[in-house]
Structures are given as C-alpha cells and as structure tokens.
Design a protein around this motif. Structure first.
Motif, mmCIF file in Angstrom:
data_model
loop_
_atom_site.group_PDB
_atom_site.id
_atom_site.type_symbol
_atom_site.label_atom_id
_atom_site.label_comp_id
_atom_site.label_asym_id
_atom_site.label_seq_id
_atom_site.Cartn_x
_atom_site.Cartn_y
_atom_site.Cartn_z
ATOM 1 N N GLU A 28 0.851 -1.181 0.000
ATOM 2 C CA GLU A 28 0.000 0.000 0.000
ATOM 3 C C GLU A 28 0.891 1.235 0.000
ATOM 4 O O GLU A 28 1.811 1.349 0.806
ATOM 5 N N TYR A 29 0.598 2.144 -0.912
ATOM 6 C CA TYR A 29 1.378 3.368 -1.014
ATOM 7 C C TYR A 29 0.562 4.558 -0.524
ATOM 8 O O TYR A 29 -0.668 4.587 -0.656
ATOM 9 N N ASP A 30 1.258 5.540 -0.010
ATOM 10 C CA ASP A 30 0.630 6.771 0.466
ATOM 11 C C ASP A 30 0.544 7.748 -0.703
ATOM 12 O O ASP A 30 1.424 8.587 -0.908
ATOM 13 N N TRP A 31 -0.516 7.625 -1.469
ATOM 14 C CA TRP A 31 -0.667 8.446 -2.663
ATOM 15 C C TRP A 31 -0.923 9.909 -2.328
ATOM 16 O O TRP A 31 -0.526 10.810 -3.074
ATOM 17 N N ALA A 32 -1.588 10.157 -1.221
ATOM 18 C CA ALA A 32 -1.859 11.547 -0.840
ATOM 19 C C ALA A 32 -0.550 12.294 -0.576
ATOM 20 O O ALA A 32 -0.365 13.438 -1.024
ATOM 21 N N SER A 33 0.372 11.644 0.129
ATOM 22 C CA SER A 33 1.664 12.278 0.388
ATOM 23 C C SER A 33 2.464 12.431 -0.895
ATOM 24 O O SER A 33 3.172 13.427 -1.093
ATOM 25 N N ALA A 34 2.343 11.454 -1.786
ATOM 26 C CA ALA A 34 3.044 11.529 -3.069
ATOM 27 C C ALA A 34 2.528 12.710 -3.887
ATOM 28 O O ALA A 34 3.321 13.464 -4.478
ATOM 29 N N TYR A 35 1.226 12.898 -3.912
ATOM 30 C CA TYR A 35 0.642 14.003 -4.674
ATOM 31 C C TYR A 35 1.087 15.351 -4.115
ATOM 32 O O TYR A 35 1.327 16.304 -4.860
ATOM 33 N N ALA A 36 1.197 15.395 -2.813
ATOM 34 C CA ALA A 36 1.536 16.661 -2.150
ATOM 35 C C ALA A 36 3.007 17.057 -2.306
ATOM 36 O O ALA A 36 3.388 18.163 -1.912
ATOM 37 N N LYS A 37 3.827 16.228 -2.912
ATOM 38 C CA LYS A 37 5.252 16.540 -3.035
ATOM 39 C C LYS A 37 5.534 17.681 -4.004
ATOM 40 O O LYS A 37 6.608 18.291 -3.954
ATOM 41 N N TYR A 38 4.589 17.951 -4.905
ATOM 42 C CA TYR A 38 4.780 19.038 -5.863
ATOM 43 C C TYR A 38 3.497 19.859 -5.968
ATOM 44 O O TYR A 38 2.397 19.289 -5.908
ATOM 45 N N PRO A 39 3.604 21.165 -6.144
ATOM 46 C CA PRO A 39 2.421 21.972 -6.419
ATOM 47 C C PRO A 39 1.748 21.503 -7.706
ATOM 48 O O PRO A 39 2.415 21.028 -8.629
ATOM 49 N N ALA A 40 0.419 21.646 -7.772
ATOM 50 C CA ALA A 40 -0.348 21.140 -8.912
ATOM 51 C C ALA A 40 0.098 21.741 -10.230
ATOM 52 O O ALA A 40 0.047 21.089 -11.277
ATOM 53 N N ASP A 41 0.567 22.990 -10.206
ATOM 54 C CA ASP A 41 0.927 23.662 -11.460
ATOM 55 C C ASP A 41 2.402 23.500 -11.829
ATOM 56 O O ASP A 41 2.893 24.147 -12.748
ATOM 57 N N THR A 42 3.111 22.624 -11.132
ATOM 58 C CA THR A 42 4.503 22.347 -11.480
ATOM 59 C C THR A 42 4.577 21.691 -12.851
ATOM 60 O O THR A 42 3.883 20.716 -13.129
ATOM 61 N N VAL A 43 5.423 22.219 -13.713
ATOM 62 C CA VAL A 43 5.572 21.654 -15.053
ATOM 63 C C VAL A 43 6.460 20.416 -14.978
ATOM 64 O O VAL A 43 7.593 20.472 -14.502
ATOM 65 N N VAL A 44 5.917 19.290 -15.464
ATOM 66 C CA VAL A 44 6.666 18.036 -15.475
ATOM 67 C C VAL A 44 7.366 17.839 -16.808
ATOM 68 O O VAL A 44 8.543 17.469 -16.872
ATOM 69 N N LEU A 45 6.648 18.089 -17.878
ATOM 70 C CA LEU A 45 7.203 17.902 -19.203
ATOM 71 C C LEU A 45 6.422 18.769 -20.177
ATOM 72 O O LEU A 45 5.370 19.327 -19.841
ATOM 73 N N SER A 46 6.908 18.852 -21.392
ATOM 74 C CA SER A 46 6.182 19.543 -22.453
ATOM 75 C C SER A 46 6.087 18.630 -23.666
ATOM 76 O O SER A 46 6.957 17.796 -23.905
ATOM 77 N N VAL A 47 4.999 18.783 -24.408
ATOM 78 C CA VAL A 47 4.772 18.024 -25.632
ATOM 79 C C VAL A 47 4.626 19.021 -26.775
ATOM 80 O O VAL A 47 3.674 19.801 -26.790
ATOM 81 N N ASN A 48 5.579 19.043 -27.654
ATOM 82 C CA ASN A 48 5.598 20.038 -28.729
ATOM 83 C C ASN A 48 5.464 21.455 -28.178
ATOM 84 O O ASN A 48 4.769 22.301 -28.738
ATOM 85 N N GLY A 49 6.123 21.687 -27.056
ATOM 86 C CA GLY A 49 6.138 23.014 -26.452
ATOM 87 C C GLY A 49 4.967 23.313 -25.537
ATOM 88 O O GLY A 49 4.934 24.385 -24.909
ATOM 89 N N GLU A 50 4.022 22.390 -25.399
ATOM 90 C CA GLU A 50 2.852 22.603 -24.531
ATOM 91 C C GLU A 50 3.071 21.883 -23.207
ATOM 92 O O GLU A 50 3.364 20.681 -23.177
#
Length: 375
Positions: free
Chosen positions: A44-66
């Motif tokens: 069992e993983y603590d997904w809530a803590s995992a989600y909270a590690k980064y702000p929601a608007d943190t950019v992870v990657l871009s696809v064709n510049g988006e």
C-alpha cells in the motif's frame, strides 16, 4: 502478413467515462503487464503524500512546447497504477523487461503525449466540437454524477469525490473533452463511416491485409445448447451437405449464386447469418483456419467441397471483395471494409503524430521515476 487490429475500432466507437479512470484515445494500447513469479506481496502506497510533493501547477514535461503539469501527470500515474498494477511494489519486474515504476513512467508519458497531440492536431486543422458533441459531454457529466455520487448528487459533490482520486475539475473536463474530440477528428478526416476514402484506397487496404469475402452454408456440430451432436447426426448432416454441393454444381454458373443464397437462407445454421446476410469479409487469422484456407483456394464465384472445421461442415462460396462488405471483427455491430480501412489509417496517422512529438522533461523531472515518490 500484417494483421488488422479489431481493437482499433474501439477507440472510434466508444466514449469512455472517467469512471473507467484512464482509457487513452489510442488504437494501439499497451498490453496489460504481468508480474514475474517472484513478485512481492501486495503493498500500500501513500498516494496523498506523493501528490503533495509538488504543487499542482509544477511543469513536469512539455509536448511540442505545450506544458503538462503535475496535476495531470499524477492523475495518469495514479489511475494507471490502480487499474493495471494495483498492489504491486514499484520494483517488481513486469514481463521480465521492466519494473512497475519504469512501466508507469512510460505509460504516463504516452498518455500525456496522446492527449496533447490530439488537441494540437485538432487545433491545427480547425476541428472543433459540435453541439452534438457538447450534448454527449453533458450526458457524460450527468452519468458520472449518477454513478459516482448518486442520482440526487450534484456537480459539486462529483468534484468532491473526484478529488479523492486526484482529479481536478479541469482535468475531468479535459479528459472527457479529448474522449469526444478523438472520434470528432476521425469524422472530419474520414467521414462518419469512412466515406471520404476512395474505393481505390479501400481496396489497397484490403489487398495489403489479405481480406477475402465469402458466404457459407454451415451445418453445426452442436445443438442450440452447445451439446455435441452424435456421429449419426453428423453423418446425416454431411450427407445433406454433399447433396447441396452436387445440386449447386449441376446448375448453370449464372444461376449458381441465386441458388446458393436460397440454400443458405434455408439450411444454414450460422448464428451470424442475420448480421452478415451477404457473407463475411475477413482477414486471415480471424476465422478458423479450415474456413480461411478453403476460401483462399477458390476463385471468385467458386463453390467448395464440404469443408470440416471445429464448428461443423461448411459449403463455401467466394465473393469479390468490395469496399462496402461487412467485415468480421468480433464486434457486436458489423462495420464495412471502408470504415475499417478508415480506422486503420487514422490509427496509423495518430501513431505518426505521437511518434514525432517532441517530449522535453523539466530539469527537475529529467531522471524522475514514480518509485521516488515513495522513498
């Protein structure tokens, strides 16, 4: 010989509810993973803590510049884990080639690319959703409210529930919009039923994949309950089938097809006859081998000897392949060869869009693995 994938149709025909959590608009999904025999017990993983590690608007990657931000990336990550590898440790090997963590990174990237590229291509070709598409979205919203929070539920209650599975209102609307946009792009490119393809394009597709068309008269080797018939009963059917072949070959060739149709409608025990009254259009490997080989051995208009298969005794008549033949794909509803050709071409085109997409990870996520969230 290339094999046409019947599953390609599903991506066009279906609009998936978010309740299914994570179906991608692609005709070439990854195969379901399987763990190695040495896989560990459920974790069992603590997904809530995992989600909270980064702000929601943190950019992870871009696809064709988006940009793709953390809230969307995490939605795919969580839903893929829950649906496909739930309970598995991140270091478990799948199919002997990659860990759960590596599989998730790969699949999440694929989803992000597919959705972004779809939206980009629609915009580039000035394809927008119609009023009918919006009605579908409205119906989907109501359906999700009914199924997830109850018939008396509200949109606000739905979003409260979705938050528990890491789905924001924006992600919910975006995912559903893409589900509707995928078939809309198909319709704009090919027509509702592939009618924008020329006959020449359809026949080139049929030749490439080896499609054949045939009618048959089937004498089944089981009764209506699926019980095997006795040797005596099957011997009687074989005798009858041979008599029909003799009658067919005794008439002038110009009259043969009309007689075959008459016999087929009178004697055939094929349960698919009602849906395929003009015969089956199929590619090798879809029907039983004896049927396929028997048809391949015939010239157009030719009548076979009695052919025995695991289904019983067949009398085969090969027909010319035409763009509007109904294709045997294992789907509940028959589709024409023209439509199947359009779906395959769309699948190929879409794959080309995704394969050529430029994916750039933000520096912070350049070496990111999902397993890192739980260290």
């Amino acid at each position: 010989m290339k094999k046409f994938l019947a599953c390609a149709l599903g991506a066009i025909m279906l609009i998936t509810s978010l309740a299914a959590c994570g179906e991608a608009p692609t005709a070439d999904p990854s195969p379901s993973p399987s763990a190695s025999p040495a896989s560990s017990a459920d974790v069992e993983y603590d997904w809530a803590s995992a989600y909270a590690k980064y702000p929601a608007d943190t950019v992870v990657l871009s696809v064709n510049g988006e940009d793709v931000t953390w809230d969307e990336y995490f939605y795919w990550l969580y839903s893929e884990y829950v649906q496909n590898v739930s309970g598995m440790a991140m270091d478990v090997m799948l199919n002997g080639v990659m860990t759960v963590s590596e599989y998730l990174r790969q699949d999440v990237e694929n989803f992000c690319v597919q959705y972004r590229v779809l939206n980009q291509q629609a915009a580039a070709n000035s394809i927008e959703l119609t009023e009918d598409d919006q009605k579908v979205l409205d119906e989907q919203l109501q359906s999700d409210i009914d199924s997830l929070v109850g018939e008396d539920g509200t949109e606000e209650e739905l979003y409260d529930y979705l938050a528990t599975i890491y789905v924001t209102p924006e992600i919910y609307e975006y995912i559903n919009r893409m589900m509707v946009l995928y078939p809309r792009v198909f319709i704009e490119m090919y027509g509702q039923n592939g009618e924008k393809l020329t006959d020449e394009e359809v026949m080139a597709f049929a030749d490439e994949y080896g499609f054949m068309t045939a009618k048959h008269i089937l004498f089944r080797n089981t009764d209506d309950e699926g019980n095997e018939l006795s040797e005596e009963e099957m011997s009687s059917k074989l005798e009858q089938a041979n008599e029909l072949v003799s009658e067919l070959r005794a008439v002038p060739e110009a009259e043969r097809e009309a007689l075959f149709d008459q016999m087929m409608n009178e004697y055939s025990e094929d349960p698919g006859l009602a849906n395929y009254p003009d015969g089956y259009c199929f590619e090798p490997g879809v029907v039983v081998q004896e049927f396929s080989d028997g048809v391949a051995a015939l010239e157009e208009g030719g009548i076979s000897d009695v052919v025995e298969s695991s289904s019983g005794y067949h009398i085969l008549m090969r027909e010319p392949v035409t763009p509007d033949d109904l294709v045997l794909l294992g789907t509940a509803q028959p589709y024409t060869l023209r439509y199947a050709a359009a779906v395959m071409d769309y699948n190929t085109t879409f794959t080309g869009w995704t394969d050529s997409a430029e994916v750039v990870y933000a520096d912070e996520f350049a070496d990111f693995e999902p397993a890192q969230l739980f260290e």
